[in-house]
Design an enzyme around this catalytic site. Structure first.
Site, PDB file in Angstrom:
ATOM      1  N   ASP A  15       0.782  -1.253   0.000  1.00 51.06           N
ATOM      2  CA  ASP A  15       0.000   0.000   0.000  1.00 51.06           C
ATOM      3  C   ASP A  15       0.816   1.307   0.000  1.00 51.06           C
ATOM      4  OD1 ASP A  15      -1.960  -1.916   0.184  1.00 51.06           O
ATOM      5  OD2 ASP A  15      -2.887  -1.160   2.006  1.00 51.06           O
ATOM      6  N   ASP A  53      -4.568  -0.831  -1.857  1.00 52.34           N
ATOM      7  CA  ASP A  53      -5.884  -0.639  -1.233  1.00 52.34           C
ATOM      8  C   ASP A  53      -6.776   0.012  -2.298  1.00 52.34           C
ATOM      9  OD1 ASP A  53      -6.929  -1.172   1.394  1.00 52.34           O
ATOM     10  OD2 ASP A  53      -7.072   0.983   1.780  1.00 52.34           O
ATOM     11  N   HIS A  55     -10.713   0.889  -2.827  1.00 51.42           N
ATOM     12  CA  HIS A  55     -12.092   0.906  -2.339  1.00 51.42           C
ATOM     13  C   HIS A  55     -13.045   1.571  -3.325  1.00 51.42           C
ATOM     14  CE1 HIS A  55     -10.600  -0.436   1.489  1.00 51.42           C
ATOM     15  NE2 HIS A  55      -9.954   0.680   1.758  1.00 51.42           N
ATOM     16  N   HIS A  88     -10.508   7.041   1.588  1.00 53.01           N
ATOM     17  CA  HIS A  88      -9.131   6.892   1.098  1.00 53.01           C
ATOM     18  C   HIS A  88      -9.076   5.836   0.011  1.00 53.01           C
ATOM     19  CE1 HIS A  88      -9.598   3.648   4.006  1.00 53.01           C
ATOM     20  NE2 HIS A  88      -8.680   3.007   3.316  1.00 53.01           N
ATOM     21  N   LYS A 113      -7.169  -4.907  -3.160  1.00 51.31           N
ATOM     22  CA  LYS A 113      -7.967  -5.441  -2.050  1.00 51.31           C
ATOM     23  C   LYS A 113      -8.871  -4.352  -1.499  1.00 51.31           C
ATOM     24  CE  LYS A 113      -4.236  -4.292   1.062  1.00 51.31           C
ATOM     25  NZ  LYS A 113      -4.903  -3.195   1.766  1.00 51.31           N
ATOM     26  N   CYS A 158      -2.413  -2.933   7.455  1.00 50.96           N
ATOM     27  CA  CYS A 158      -2.266  -3.823   6.297  1.00 50.96           C
ATOM     28  C   CYS A 158      -1.009  -4.676   6.346  1.00 50.96           C
ATOM     29  CB  CYS A 158      -2.391  -3.020   5.012  1.00 50.96           C
ATOM     30  SG  CYS A 158      -4.077  -2.396   4.833  1.00 50.96           S
TER      31      CYS A 158
HETATM   32  C1  VGL Z   1      -4.807   0.618   5.622  1.00 48.43           C
HETATM   33  C2  VGL Z   1      -6.384   1.548   6.997  1.00 48.43           C
HETATM   34  C3  VGL Z   1      -7.331   1.456   6.007  1.00 48.43           C
HETATM   35  C4  VGL Z   1      -3.393   0.180   5.451  1.00 48.43           C
HETATM   36  C5  VGL Z   1      -5.752   0.496   4.624  1.00 48.43           C
HETATM   37  O1  VGL Z   1      -2.890   0.152   4.310  1.00 48.43           O
HETATM   38  O2  VGL Z   1      -2.745  -0.131   6.474  1.00 48.43           O
HETATM   39  N1  VGL Z   1      -5.138   1.137   6.807  1.00 48.43           N
HETATM   40  N2  VGL Z   1      -7.003   0.921   4.818  1.00 48.43           N
HETATM   41 ZN    ZN Z   2      -8.412   0.969   3.262  1.00 45.68          ZN
END
Ligand code: VGL
Ligand code: ZN
Length: 210
Positions: A15, A53, A55, A88, A113, A158
Site C-alpha cells: 500500500d 488498497d 475501495h 481513502h 484489495k 495492512c
Molecule cells: C490501511 C487503513 C485502512 C493500510 C488500509 O494500508 O494499512 N489502513 N485501509
Molecule cells: Zn483501506
C-alpha cells in the site's frame, strides 16, 4: 543475521499509495521515509509484488458511510469490529495511485484489495470477514515462493494482517520493521506486534538483507 535474497524469496510491498503518504487523506506519519529504503530493497530482490488498497466510493470502512460517526471510531459490523477511516484509496483517484517516487518497475503483480462494498480488507490474503480470499495465497504457492519479506504501510493494519495471514498460510514470513511506518490508533501498534509474534512472524531490519 543476514539474509541474501534467493530465487524463491519475495518482497511484498504493501500500500505505498498517495493517500497513505504525507498530504494524503489517511496520511501515515513519516510514511515517505520508507520510499528510499524500499527502492533499495527492490534492487536486492528479483521478485516483487505490491498490494493496493482499492475501495469503491461509499465503502463500508469510511466514516462518511456511517452518519454520526467520525474517522478512527470503532463500530461493530457483521464480521466484527471495524475502525472507521477517512475516505481513502478510492478506485481511480489520485490517492489510490502508487507514489511516482517508488522505483519497482520489475514488480510482477499488483494485488488489489478492499473492493467489496461491505467488507474491508487489510490483508492481501483474506478479507476482514476472514473467509473471502483474494487469490494471493494460491498465486504465491503456484510460483513456489517460500520466504516472504514484507514492507510498507501501515505496520499496524495492512502490514500486520498481511503478515499474520502469510505466516498462517505456512510461508516463512519476515516484516522489515524500518521499512514500515504505523498509524498507531488506540494501541494498535503494540497489539499488531503481539499478534505478529504470536503468529510466528519474524521482525528484521532492512540492514540485515545483504
Ligand atoms: C490501511 C487503513 C485502512 C493500510 C488500509 O494500508 O494499512 N489502513 N485501509
Ligand atoms: Zn483501506
Amino acid at each position: 543475521m543476514a539474509f541474501t535474497p534467493r530465487s524463491d524469496d519475495l518482497l511484498l510491498v504493501v500500500d505505498l499509495q498517495y493517500d497513505f503518504l504525507p498530504g494524503g487523506n489517511l496520511a501515515v506519519t513519516n510514511g515517505d521515509e520508507i520510499i528510499i529504503p524500499i527502492n533499495r530493497l527492490g534492487r536486492q530482490f528479483k521478485h516483487v509484488i505490491m498490494t493496493q488498497d482499492w475501495h469503491p466510493d461509499g465503502h463500508i470502512s469510511f466514516a462518511s458511510s456511517h452518519p454520526g460517526t467520525r474517522p478512527f471510531e470503532v463500530i461493530e459490523l457483521p464480521y466484527g469490529p471495524q475502525v472507521l477511516w477517512p475516505d481513502h484509496c478510492v478506485q481511480g483517484t489520485h490517492g489510490a495511485e502508487f507514489s511516482s517516487e517508488i522505483e519497482l518497475p520489475h514488480a510482477e503483480m499488483v494485488i488489489r484489495k478492499g473492493y467489496h462494498d461491505v467488507v474491508d480488507s487489510y490483508s492481501g490474503f483474506r478479507e476482514a470477514d476472514r473467509k473471502t480470499r483474494t487469490g494471493l495465497e494460491g498465486y504465491l504457492r503456484e510460483r513456489g515462493f517460500k520466504r516472504l519479506f514484507i514492507a510498507g504501510l501501515a505496520t499496524d493494519f495492512c502490514v500486520n494482517w498481511t503478515a499474520v495471514d502469510a505466516a498462517s498460510a505456512g510461508f516463512d514470513t519476515y516484516v522489515i520493521e524500518d521499512a514500515c511506518r504505523a498509524i498507531d490508533t488506540g494501541g494498535s501498534l503494540a497489539q499488531a506486534w503481539a499478534d505478529m509474534n504470536a503468529a510466528g512472524v519474524k521482525r528484521i531490519a532492512a540492514g540485515e538483507i545483504a
